[in-house]
Design an enzyme around this catalytic site. Structure first.
Site, PDB file in Angstrom:
ATOM      1  N   ASP A   1       0.806  -1.219   0.000  1.00 18.44           N
ATOM      2  CA  ASP A   1       0.000   0.000   0.000  1.00 18.44           C
ATOM      3  C   ASP A   1       0.842   1.274   0.000  1.00 18.44           C
ATOM      4  OD1 ASP A   1       0.841  -0.423   2.615  1.00 18.44           O
ATOM      5  OD2 ASP A   1      -1.179  -0.495   3.462  1.00 18.44           O
TER       6      ASP A   1
ATOM      7  N   ASP B   1       3.351   1.099  13.187  1.00 13.17           N
ATOM      8  CA  ASP B   1       2.585  -0.153  13.211  1.00 13.17           C
ATOM      9  C   ASP B   1       3.229  -1.299  13.987  1.00 13.17           C
ATOM     10  OD1 ASP B   1       0.660   1.069  11.673  1.00 13.17           O
ATOM     11  OD2 ASP B   1       1.385   0.246   9.795  1.00 13.17           O
TER      12      ASP B   1
END
Length: 890
Positions: free
Chosen positions: A71, A482
């Protein structure tokens, strides 16, 4: 995993025209540098994975040709010989950083050398550029670009649906692209060179994740989400007649054309109330399989169904493996075994708890089995085992209670593919890795199949901060989005675990005590729990600190030079200071909330801060700060600054924006005043590394624009001159978060990327280097010593070509300026040249150095590249002269 960083201090580019622009990814405006004056070797500090992989694409005509899209971290090609992935989009530059987000990939089964990538990260204002379709005739080794008149969303909601880009399997010059934002369906008839809208396609999509979102992120229309050809309705050389298109519209999700795209109709009798994430066709049995969810994903999805459409009769069959009332997830990850087309698999992509689920049918969806089942709740029986020994951090250090297990089978499992040549091999993407198996057939025989990470070489972390201590077992500390971050003791090996105790979802900043590197501090984000942690053993083990009242996020942190105290600027609370390890905190005075904080690397009581154009200094351990009288600094907060180790009050500050002050500043009086470097147009990071041999000052590194060229630069003479050390093949999009040299290894630099992990480079100058040049251009240099030239045509098309030239000093003394001449044999004309200046008169060409690459040490090389025009023939020059001296040629 969601990474939606708004990148500031980036120049917006005008929207491009719908035309191919050879060479691939060539910039408009300021020239780029093709190769570096100092040759570097670039690698990743190995983490292996770390982000969401929304798409895996197997070529259906060539075995082992596999691509993966990410992404925000580019695209990759599988290398079967090494079981690893090769990055394909490292050439994406600073001004087009959004093109590291890949919304779709297509591999040409007619000509397997051809591959296409639809790129663009955000459809809202966060991304300064429009999307593009990149095309390659050499499997992604090089690219040409067709700009689009709209944005694409590789990191937008719905990015796991697809594939939105598809190649006609019979007439491979025809491609379709599904666009977001109500832009409809697009088609190319010239192998992706130009694109036009399919104006008669009836539905551009209606679904928005959150129509009330004023940022434009969740409120964007997710648009056209997949295109699938029915290869049984065409023949080689003729356009495929039947095409299915998935639309983000819960009432009208699937359309079909039976006349090669001339007309389109809504597929009759289709289910409603859901979005079709995937549409996969089994032409042998005449079935179109569809995986539905009530949401666009990849995070959300509370209900879902699987349907089968009979292409010959138009009959719809609900083949869902569970009753609708029993779903709490949507379906995706849809795939067909091309060796045994009756075998179908799908995932419960949004089943976060207790785990994802994978479903398998060997009778076209008539019945299903699962990857795991409950025996007696909460106990589970798995058809698989997981071996994460190659990426041990995938356990996340968790100690879970049944029915959860660690490591998990996955989450956000929108992409699952069975190898079309090998029914036993399967790969699927998760929010953190690519998992796979090579004994999938054991599923049906009653045995267990083994799941392992198949992700080596695919590095997809977003890096917020880096620190390289001068001693201790750790070579590098990283602060990551993350997955928190890692302590690397060996850059070539995957660390055993991310930071734990506590485990931050994102680490926003870290620091170590300069004179006591065993003392380390990190800060980050956590839904519940402390936002700061400390280590007293060089980051091997950690313990949590205590938050002051109001803290909502990590912010930045600074450790005193001797580790005796810390200053913290967290989100949600003002700047704080503490002695010891944060058992209690006191508010700092004289400095605004949200300031960036750093420590002096010599004086343990001196700390620095910056906020909105003002520099602040504390000499009492962070208790009180005083605003400096320094002026002319950037007015915004897109700034990074550091104090030089070993020198009290020596500070370097980088940052700014194109519409104001922007560059690199230096202070030698503790921030009382700053001097802007006139030879640096823009700079966004600053870091220090081991000094060059004979140099009296540490080596500087920056991500900057110098001499009109964007790149990674090094200076060994206190910023008087600079050498670009990366090249056009190694740009990694946005590199503005952090940079640091290695205090133990001359020339080694660590670079933060936004999706390609931690990049590190080592110089070929093993002698320790010397000066990086005088920063000037000698009008008519006559360097002493021998020379060698390598002239390489790297790309060629009907009337143009691209070439790289490398000039090597094969003598024993350095050059201080150079001028290379040659004569074209076939009337070629240079149209654009980068990394040098040039003149051309008829066939005669003269190329001279620019300010930052005039000095070339003995044994080192300097290089430049250009595009040119040709007709008839495109022969190489017969000889090259450096001044009056003829160079050897390779």
């Amino acid at each position: 995993m969601r990474r939606t960083r708004i990148l500031t201090a980036v120049l917006a580019l005008a929207a491009g025209l719908l035309a191919g622009t050879p060479p691939a990814l060539a910039a408009t405006g300021a020239p780029k540098a093709a190769l570096a004056a100092d040759t570097y070797t670039w690698k990743n500090a190995r983490i292996d994975g770390g982000g969401f992989v929304p798409g895996i694409v197997f070529n259906r005509s060539e075995k082992n040709l596999v691509y993966a899209r990410t992404d925000i971290g580019g695209a990759y090609r599988w290398q079967e010989s090494t079981k690893s992935w090769t990055p394909l989009l490292d050439s994406v530059g600073w001004n087009e950083w959004g093109h590291t987000g890949v919304v779709s990939l297509a591999s040409d089964q007619v000509d397997p050398n051809r591959v296409y990538a639809a790129v663009g990260t955000y459809t809202n204002s966060w991304d300064p550029t429009n999307g593009a379709v990149l095309r390659s005739a050499d499997r992604g080794a090089s690219w040409q670009k067709a700009d689009l008149p709209f944005k694409l969303g590789g990191n937008m909601p719905g990015r796991g649906m697809g594939e939105r880009l598809a190649i006609d399997p019979h007439r491979n010059s025809v491609l379709y692209l599904g666009a977001p934002s109500g832009k409809g369906l697009w088609r190319s008839t010239d192998s992706g060179a130009t694109w036009s809208q399919v104006t008669n396609f009836p539905n551009p999509g209606t679904y928005q994740q959150d129509p009330s979102d004023t940022t434009g992120y969740a409120s964007d229309n997710q648009g056209i989400v997949w295109v699938t050809f029915d290869e049984s309705t065409g023949s080689a050389g003729s356009a495929t007649k039947t095409i299915y298109v998935g639309v983000a519209d819960k009432d009208n999700a699937v359309y079909r054309s039976t006349d090669a795209g001339a007309t389109w109709t809504r597929l009759a009798g289709q289910p409603t109330g859901y979005l079709a994430h995937k549409g996969v066709l089994d032409a042998e049995n005449g079935y179109l399989y569809l995986a539905y969810s009530d949401k666009g994903g990849p995070y959300d999805g509370g209900k879902g169904r699987l349907w089968r459409y009979a292409t010959a009769t138009g009959a719809w069959t609900d083949i869902s493996p569970v009753a609708e009332a029993d779903t709490y997830y949507g379906f995706s990850g849809l795939t067909v075994d091309r060796q045994h087309p009756g075998t179908v698999m799908a995932t419960a992509y949004s089943s976060w708890w207790p785990d994802t689920q994978i479903f398998r049918s060997t009778n076209s969806g008539g019945s299903w089995t699962r990857a795991w089942d409950y025996t007696s709740y909460p106990d589970r029986s798995n058809r698989y085992t997981i071996d994460v020994s190659s990426s041990p951090w995938l356990t996340f250090g968790a100690n879970l209670s049944p029915p959860e297990q660690t490591p998990k089978l996955g989450w956000m499992t929108e992409s699952l593919e069975i190898d079309p040549f090998d029914s036993s091999r399967m790969m699927y993407g998760t929010g953190a890795t690519i998992y796979g198996t090579e004994n999938l057939s054991a599923w049906d025989s009653g045995g267990t199949f083994t799941v392992k990470p198949m992700v080596r070489g695919l590095e997809e972390t977003a890096v917020n901060d880096l620190a390289a201590p001068p001693s201790g077992g750790a070579r590098l500390f990283s602060a990551l989005g993350d997955i928190g971050g890692f302590r690397h003791t060996d850059l070539t090996k995957v660390p055993s675990m991310m930071y734990t105790s506590p485990t931050f979802t994102t680490t926003t900043g870290l620091d170590f005590a300069e004179s006591d590197p065993d003392t380390v501090v990190r800060v980050g984000n956590l839904d519940s729990g402390p936002h700061i942690a400390f280590s007293t053993d060089n980051g091997a083990n950690w313990f949590a600190g205590t938050d002051p009242s109001g803290v909502s996020g990590g912010g930045t942190v600074a450790a005193a030079a001797d580790g005796s105290r810390f200053v913290w600027s967290p989100d949600g609370a003002g700047v704080q200071y503490t002695t010891g390890f944060g058992t209690s905190w006191s508010a700092s005075s004289g400095i605004p909330s949200g300031a960036i904080v750093e420590s002096d690397r010599v004086d343990p009581k001196t700390f620095y801060g910056f906020r909105s154009g003002k520099f602040y200094v504390s000499t009492d351990g962070g208790a009180t700060f005083t605003a400096s009288s320094a002026t002319g600094l950037p007015s915004g907060d897109s700034v990074r600054f550091k104090a030089l180790p070993g020198a009290r009050g020596d500070i370097w500050l980088a940052g700014g924006a194109a519409d104001g002050a922007y560059g690199l500043w230096h202070s030698t009086d503790g921030g009382a005043s700053f001097t802007k470097l006139s030879n640096v147009e823009q700079a966004d990071t600053i870091g220090f590394g081991k000094a060059a041999t004979g140099a009296s000052y540490q080596t500087l590194y920056t991500s900057a624009e110098i001499g009109g060229v964007r790149g990674i630069f090094r200076s060994t003479d206190k910023g008087a001159s600079w050498t670009r050390i990366n090249d056009d093949a190694h740009q990694w999009g946005w590199t503005g978060a952090a940079i640091t040299g290695d205090p133990r290894v001359y020339g080694r630099v660590y670079i933060a990327t936004n999706g390609r992990g931690v990049i590190y480079g080592d110089t070929s100058d093993t002698s320790g280097g010397g000066g990086d040049g005088d920063g000037g251009t000698t009008p008519d240099p006559a360097p002493a010593g021998a020379c060698a030239v390598t002239y390489k045509i790297t790309n060629q098309w009907s009337d143009g070509f691209q070439a790289d030239v490398q000039l090597t000093n094969t003598g024993s003394t350095p050059w201080s300026g150079w001028s290379l001449g040659w004569s074209f044999p076939n009337g070629q004309k240079i149209t654009q040249l980068w990394n040098a200046g040039h003149t051309q008169s008829g066939p005669a060409v003269t190329v001279k150095n620019v300010s930052w690459n005039g000095t070339v040490a003995a044994g080192s090389s300097v290089a430049f590249g250009f595009t040119g025009s040709w007709s008839g023939s495109n022969g190489k020059p017969a000889s090259f002269k450096l001044g009056e001296k003829t160079c050897t040629t390779a």
